[in-house]
Every structure is written in C-alpha cells, then in structure tokens.
Design an enzyme around this catalytic site. Structure first.
Site, PDB file in Angstrom:
ATOM      1  N   CYS A 433      54.505  76.806 -42.211  1.00  0.00           N
ATOM      2  CA  CYS A 433      54.690  78.061 -41.470  1.00  0.00           C
ATOM      3  C   CYS A 433      53.747  78.106 -40.270  1.00  0.00           C
ATOM      4  O   CYS A 433      54.174  78.019 -39.135  1.00  0.00           O
ATOM      5  CB  CYS A 433      54.453  79.251 -42.391  1.00  0.00           C
ATOM      6  N   GLU A 435      50.109  76.746 -40.719  1.00  0.00           N
ATOM      7  CA  GLU A 435      48.850  76.219 -41.209  1.00  0.00           C
ATOM      8  C   GLU A 435      48.290  75.134 -40.295  1.00  0.00           C
ATOM      9  O   GLU A 435      49.011  74.249 -39.830  1.00  0.00           O
ATOM     10  CB  GLU A 435      49.019  75.666 -42.626  1.00  0.00           C
TER      11      GLU A 435
END
Length: 789
Positions: A433, A435
């Site tokens: 997502c 990170e």
C-alpha cells in the site's frame, strides 16, 4: 496508446476467468511431506526440497497469444492454497465459494481432496494453529475484541521488493557465490557454521528448482510449436522456448528476457510461501531502462513491441488473485488484489531524477490497460520534471484511482532516520500500500492493524469492552470522575501502551515461530545480506529488518477527542455521564446531541489547530508506544498509518463514538479525515494532514475525492499539479485520488452489470467498485467530494 489485438484477447480472457481455488499446490506439498516423513533433513533443506518438488510438478501453462509465460496456479485466476500456513476447513471452503464478495469457486474435486488428504495430513501442523496455541489469553481477548489483527495467521512475512540484482546476474551466478560461501565456512571457530551450511544448501536447491521450472516452460513451448499451424505464432513459441532456456539460469540479454526473468522470480517467491500476498518488482522502469535503450539503439526492439510486452506482464499480474482468506483476515483485506506495487520515477542511487522515457511508456500502459492489478505508483521528487508529473496527472484524471503518488524525497528521509545508507534509501521506495523499505535489502514485515478508537472506547469504559462486558484492559478509572481532559488522555495512553505491549509480545513469538519452522531460502537468496550471513529472511538475514504495526482510525480519534474536550471539558455543554449514556444507546432519542457533536465540534481536516493538535497528540502517543522497540531478528518496530479495508471491520466492533458516528459504522481511513468532515476544501485537508511528522513513520495514506469536472482542461490539470507539489513540499508521504462523482457510484450500485469495469481507489490499492462490500461502497461514497481547489 492502443492495445494490440493480442492483448485485447488476453485481457478479455482474464476478465472472464472466474477466481477459483486450486488444490494443486496443497496436493503437491502434501505428497512431498508424506514421502519425506522420517528423513533426517534440516528445516531449510526440507523447505527447499519442497520448493523444488513444486517447481517440478506444478502445471506448466502457456495459453494462446501469451508472450510472458507462467501462472501461480494451473490456469489464470486459479489461486493456490498454503496448508502449512493455514489449512482451510471444509466450512472455510464453503464460505469462500458462497460468499457474495471476493468469492472463489470451489469444485467438488477440491472439496473431496481436502476432505480425504489435505485436512487429515495438516491438522495440527499449520502455522495458524501454532500461532493461536502460543498466544496468551490477553492476546486472544484483544484480538477477538478487534483491538488489533494479526497478518501472519494466514500469510507469511513478506510484502517485500526486488532490486536490480536479477537483471545483472543469472541464477547460476548466485549459485557460484553460494558455493564459494560454503567452501569458506569455518567449522572450527563459528558455532553457527552448520546452520549456515544448511541455509546455503537450501538456497542452491531452490535455484535448481526455479531453473527447472523455466526449462519445463521451454519444453512445453517447443511441444506447442511443433503442432502450431500459424507460422508467426510458431516463431513466437520457439522464441519463448529460447528465452526460458536462457533465463533465469543466466542474466537477461534483452527487454523480453528481463521481463520473463522477473516473472519467473515472482512466481517462485509467491509459490514458496504467501509473502503477505505481494512480491513487488521495485523500480521496474529503472531496471528495464538499459534493455529498452539498447534494444531501440540496436534495432532489436521497437516502442510498440516494448508496450505490448509490458501489457502482457500487466495481464499476468491481473491473473493472480490474492490467496483466499477467511475470518478476520478476510475482513481486514477483503480484495482479490495482491498489492504488487511498481515504483515509477523517483530517484536514482546517485540522487538524480529517476524518470525516463520508459517511465512515460509505463504511464501509457497504465492508462491503456485500465486494470486493478498491478498497483503502480509514481514517485515524485523535487527533481521530477513537470512533464512527468503532468503525465501522471493525466492518467489519474482517467478516474481509476491510479497511479497513487509518493514523496520520493521524504521516503529517503524516512529510511535514513531508520538507519539505512543514503544509497540504499534512494534505491528503495514503497511497496504494498504505502510501506517504505530498502529494495532487495530489507525484511520489512507488516504485522497487523491496530484499532486506535477501540482503545478509546475501552478507556471510556474503565478497561471493559462494552460489546462483551469483559475486562480486557487496565482499570484506568471511571471517566466520569476525570476533572480534566488531560486525565482522560493520560488514561488513554496507559491503555494504548498496554495493548501495544500485548501486540508486540505476540509478534515476537510469531516471528520466532516462522524463523524456526518456515524458512524461505528462495526469497532469502534474493535479499541482501542473507547469502553473506548464511541466514534466512525470516531469521534476521536481511541487511535491514523492520516490523510495522499499522494504526487505523486517526481521523475518528481526532474528532472523538475534540468532541469530548470541547463539549465536556471546555464548553461544559454536556456531562461525561450524559455523553457515555448516549454512546451506549447509539444516540437513541439523542439526535440533537449527535448533531451537536457532528456539526458544532472542531473537526480534523479543516486546518483547525484545535482538532489537528489532538490528532498530533494521538499520533505521537502511538509513535512513542511502538517506534524503536527491538525485534527478535535484530530489527526495529516502526509505525505506519493505513487500513486496507480494516477500517470497515474495526468500525463494526465499536459502538457509537463521540464524534457522532453511529455504532458499527466504518472508521476514518488512513490519515484521511472522517468521511464528510472536511468542509474547507482539499488544501485545508493537506495542511491538517502534514501537521504530523510523516518522516517518523514508514508510510501514511491520504485519500482525496474530486469531481471529474474539477480536473478538466489544461487549467484544471495545472491546478491539480500545484496541489500535489504543495502537499509534497509540506512533507506529506503519500496521496491518492478518486476522480468520480457520487452519482456514478450510486448508479453502479443500482446496475452493477453496466459498471462491471468501474475501478475506484479504496485504500492503498484500487479495486472494482462492484467487488466491494456494501459497507465499503458506502464509505467511499461518503468521502467528501471536492468540487473546487
């Protein structure tokens, strides 16, 4: 950019394919373990031999028109299962087959083989069972209450990213390095020499396995070529055979071989285990750029052929649904998407601009393909040309919610704060997502979501979960006796630290279980410095090791605390007793109070310091509870702020909240404001969101929703670009946009067949709107729809 007829056919077949459960991997693994029971094998070698067995026995599929070959399952969208991680029950299979959203077709044959072979063999042996057996009662209480989730109970550590090493070295080159390490092991002075030997031997076995997997594709391509009546397709199949005979054994020589090499590695990593669904190619434009430029210069590649090959790779990503999940894990991540993020642009290791003509070509592919997978991101730096950002903005304007945008300069700062070298930080980026990690050099593991508002609910009930009446938290005092807001927040911090401690204790045990029982030698050989150290990815072998705990509901927390502070303590418009009574009754007969909380409270997302400062306080408390704590692998815990779909699940386990939210409704997502609470325009949201210190996280997620009309024409696009640049100058980590209006989404709800290919941005990924749960659809519709800048 036009899509070729070949790609159009491939995409049509991919869209028509029904996601299904394949028992092939589970059957092969069961056969291997049954055949080798009693053999004296070290755990890494056993796992490596299992990988080799899978590579030798899994179905080889080459479909018509394909240029990039290989599937994770026996056919497109046939999802393998991982019984060593989570052995599905017959009831699980029934749920997966019958559920309305993210269902997987389960055949009678799969049910039969599970009942007769897989379940009996793996009962009591799966990692999921080990985990639940080893957790404390306090952990189980918090988990079942929805205070946090645990990713590793159905997925293994991973969510990681490849660097450029495979584009420079073939698998035989990796083997030569490993052989040299084996020769120099010191059995006289190194007490870990034997363990290193077994890990390195295991890596060599997986290399042989992957090479054999590619050879089997070469053999199959020649078989198909022999019977292919079309001369052009016969030549393609012969070329595919040549490619699969060369890579991955040797370094790629051209653009096509580089793509196929990556795809074999991708399949290897995701067949070995399910590494949090994802394995990402990293800076794919930078990795492929030398092959692209050389091919154009030598006349062996055209731009059109490069486009088509990339489009064929895009189809491959779309063909791989994330492995099936059940229970809480299905609720926290309810999607077929497997979070393969491709970084485009950004920085090079020397600090220069990373965008190129190939970056623009990839942006064209995104716009032309209009797929949910992969999940491309645009990395924007101060050095990124406006032409690059404008091209990205034009694709965003198409309304797919992609690509999302990251602050490449801030990402580097985040990693340097965490102790990475400047060069490793610049060569890194983002995955999954949002990170942050050092590509090809870091084991960075997402361990689960943490429900910040649930902790407030428990605090307001003196340590008791009001859903069950059970005490699961600390006795921090009756809030009706608190005379100041500071007393309330102090009690909240105590509960927060208590539950973070429970979460981290569990994480540390789980990390140890994976290191002992489920090493990943193939992923390890791809990750610096596992070969040098002779250590597995799961056991601290990577150069950097980070564990993330994802905070959820920050906007809800800010508004809930603002309501209490403003109305109970500052204005004394309502007593704590009356507020708690209203919350317990879900505002039954208290609509006037609910409207006051909704509309007469300072709200986060409006550049209002009253609410924004409370958001910062929560962020800081969460950061201090987690950041810097050690892991068993010699790594460090960090935080990031994102929900996937967990804000819906977390909201379902919380009663009414003091911001006026009804019981069971979704929480705010990422670092976005509560849905509909941001009333002063998008600029105010950006200013609110950047009052936290993003550089101290490993990623934050911000959603915005614009009407299509707002981005029309050159003027609309220019304003949009300025808004993006402004957010990045304010040190925001990430931002993404839905360019769509609520009327279109409502029409899609009423007539889903007419909007089957409508894609929206959910959290750190895009998905087909019609595949989302009704609650998630409503949450996206409820997000503020900005009509002006």
């Amino acid at each position: 950019m036009a899509i070729s007829e070949r790609v159009r056919r491939l995409q049509q077949r991919s869209r028509e394919a029904v996601p299904s459960i394949s028992s092939e991997r589970a059957e092969c693994l069961t056969s291997f373990y049954a055949e080798t029971e009693g053999r004296l094998l070290s755990t890494p070698v056993r796992r490596a031999l299992a990988f080799q067995y899978l590579m030798e026995h899994k179905t080889v599929t080459i479909d018509p028109d394909e240029l990039i070959v290989g599937e994770k399952g026996p056919r497109p969208k046939a999802a393998p299962t991982y019984p060593e991680l989570c052995c599905h029950t017959l009831e699980d299979l029934e749920i997966l087959d019958a559920r309305e959203k993210t269902s997987f077709a389960v055949s009678d044959d799969v049910r039969r083989v599970y009942a007769e072979r897989i379940i009996p063999f793996w009962r009591g042996k799966s990692m999921r069972e080990r985990i639940f057996e080893e957790m404390t009662q306090a952990w189980h209480d918090a988990y079942e209450a929805g205070v946090f989730t645990e990713f590793m109970e159905q997925r293994s550590p991973g969510h990681t990213v490849l660097d450029d090493k495979i584009y420079r070295r073939g698998m035989l080159d990796f083997r030569a390095e490993i052989d040299e390490r084996l020769e120099h092991l010191d059995f006289f002075n190194d007490p870990n020499a034997y363990d290193k030997q077994e890990e390195l031997r295991a890596m060599c076995i997986t290399i042989d396995g992957l090479i054999r997997f590619a050879e089997r594709h070469a053999e199959r391509a020649l078989e198909l070529a022999d019977s292919e009546p079309d001369g052009e397709r016969r030549q393609e199949l012969e070329r595919i055979a040549e490619i699969c005979s060369h890579v991955p054994a040797h370094a790629p020589r051209d653009f096509w071989e580089a793509l196929q090499y990556y795809w074999f590695v991708h399949l290897g990593v995701t067949t070995e285990l399910n590494p949090w669904d994802a394995f990402c190619p990293g800076h794919l434009d930078q990795h492929l750029e030398p092959f692209y430029e050389r091919g154009l210069a030598h006349g062996t590649l055209t731009q059109e052929r490069a486009e088509e090959l990339l489009q064929c790779l895009w189809i491959k990503f779309e063909n791989q649904p994330a492995p099936p999940k059940v229970g809480v894990t299905a609720q926290e991540s309810s999607t077929y998407t497997d979070f393969v993020q491709i970084n485009i642009g950004g920085l090079r290791p020397d600090g220069s601009d990373g965008s190129s003509e190939l970056s623009h070509l990839m942006l064209d592919v995104i716009g032309a393909m209009r797929q949910v997978q992969p999940n491309p991101s645009v990395q924007v730096s101060k050095k990124s040309p406006d032409r690059f950002l404008r091209h990205a903005a034009e694709v965003i304007r198409l309304g797919m919610g992609k690509p999302d945008l990251f602050n490449a300069d801030l990402v580097v700062q985040e990693m340097i704060r965490q102790g990475k070298s400047v060069e490793d930080a610049r060569a890194g980026g983002t995955s999954g997502c949002v990170e942050t990690g050092a590509f090809g050099k870091e084991s960075y593991i997402l361990t689960g979501y943490f429900n910040l508002p649930k902790v407030l609910e428990i605090t307001l009930n003196d340590g008791v979960d009001p859903r069950t009446g059970e005490r699961i938290g600390l006795p921090t005092g009756d809030p009706t006796t608190f005379e100041t807001y500071d007393e309330l927040f102090s009690a909240y911090r105590k509960q927060l630290n208590h539950f973070v401690d429970i979460k981290i204790r569990g994480n540390n045990v789980i990390e140890t279980l994976y290191a002992r029982h489920l090493p990943v030698p193939f992923l390890s050989l791809l990750t610096d410095d596992c070969v040098v150290e002779g250590l597995d990815y799961h056991n601290g072998g990577a150069r950097y090791n980070t564990n993330y705990i994802q905070g959820v509901g920050l906007g809800t927390m800010a508004d809930a605390l603002a309501a209490v502070k403003f109305h109970v303590y500052d204005e004394r418009a309502v007593s704590m007793e009356a507020l708690l009574s209203a919350l317990g009754a879900d505002f039954d007969n208290e609509e006037r109070l609910r409207q006051m909380l909704l509309n007469r409270t300072p709200r986060y997302g409006n550049d209002d310091d009253y609410a924004d400062d409370l958001m910062v306080d929560v962020f800081q408390a969460y950061l201090e509870a987690v950041d810097g704590r050690p892991t068993p692998r010699g790594g460090t815990y960090r935080i990031n702020m994102l929900p996937t779909t967990c804000h819906v699940y977390f909201g379902s386990v919380i009663g009414a909240t003091s911001d006026g939210r009804h019981a069971g409704r979704p929480l705010s997502e990422g670092i976005s404001p509560v849905q509909g609470a941001d009333r002063n325009g998008p600029t105010a949201v950006l200013k609110s969101a950047t009052k936290m210190d993003h550089v101290r996280t490993g990623g934050t997620l911000l959603n915005q929703k614009f009407t299509p009309r707002l981005l029309e024409g050159d003027q609309g696009l220019s304003k949009f670009m300025r808004l993006i640049r402004a957010y990045l100058r304010l040190d925001g980590h990430h931002i993404q946009f839905n360019v769509i209006d609520a009327a279109t989404l409502r029409a899609a709800q009423e007539n889903p067949d007419a909007y089957r290919n409508l894609i929206v941005r959910v959290a750190g990924y895009s998905d087909y709107f019609c595949d989302l749960s009704e609650d998630l659809q409503e949450e996206i519709i409820a997000r503020t729809e900005h009509k002006t800048f």
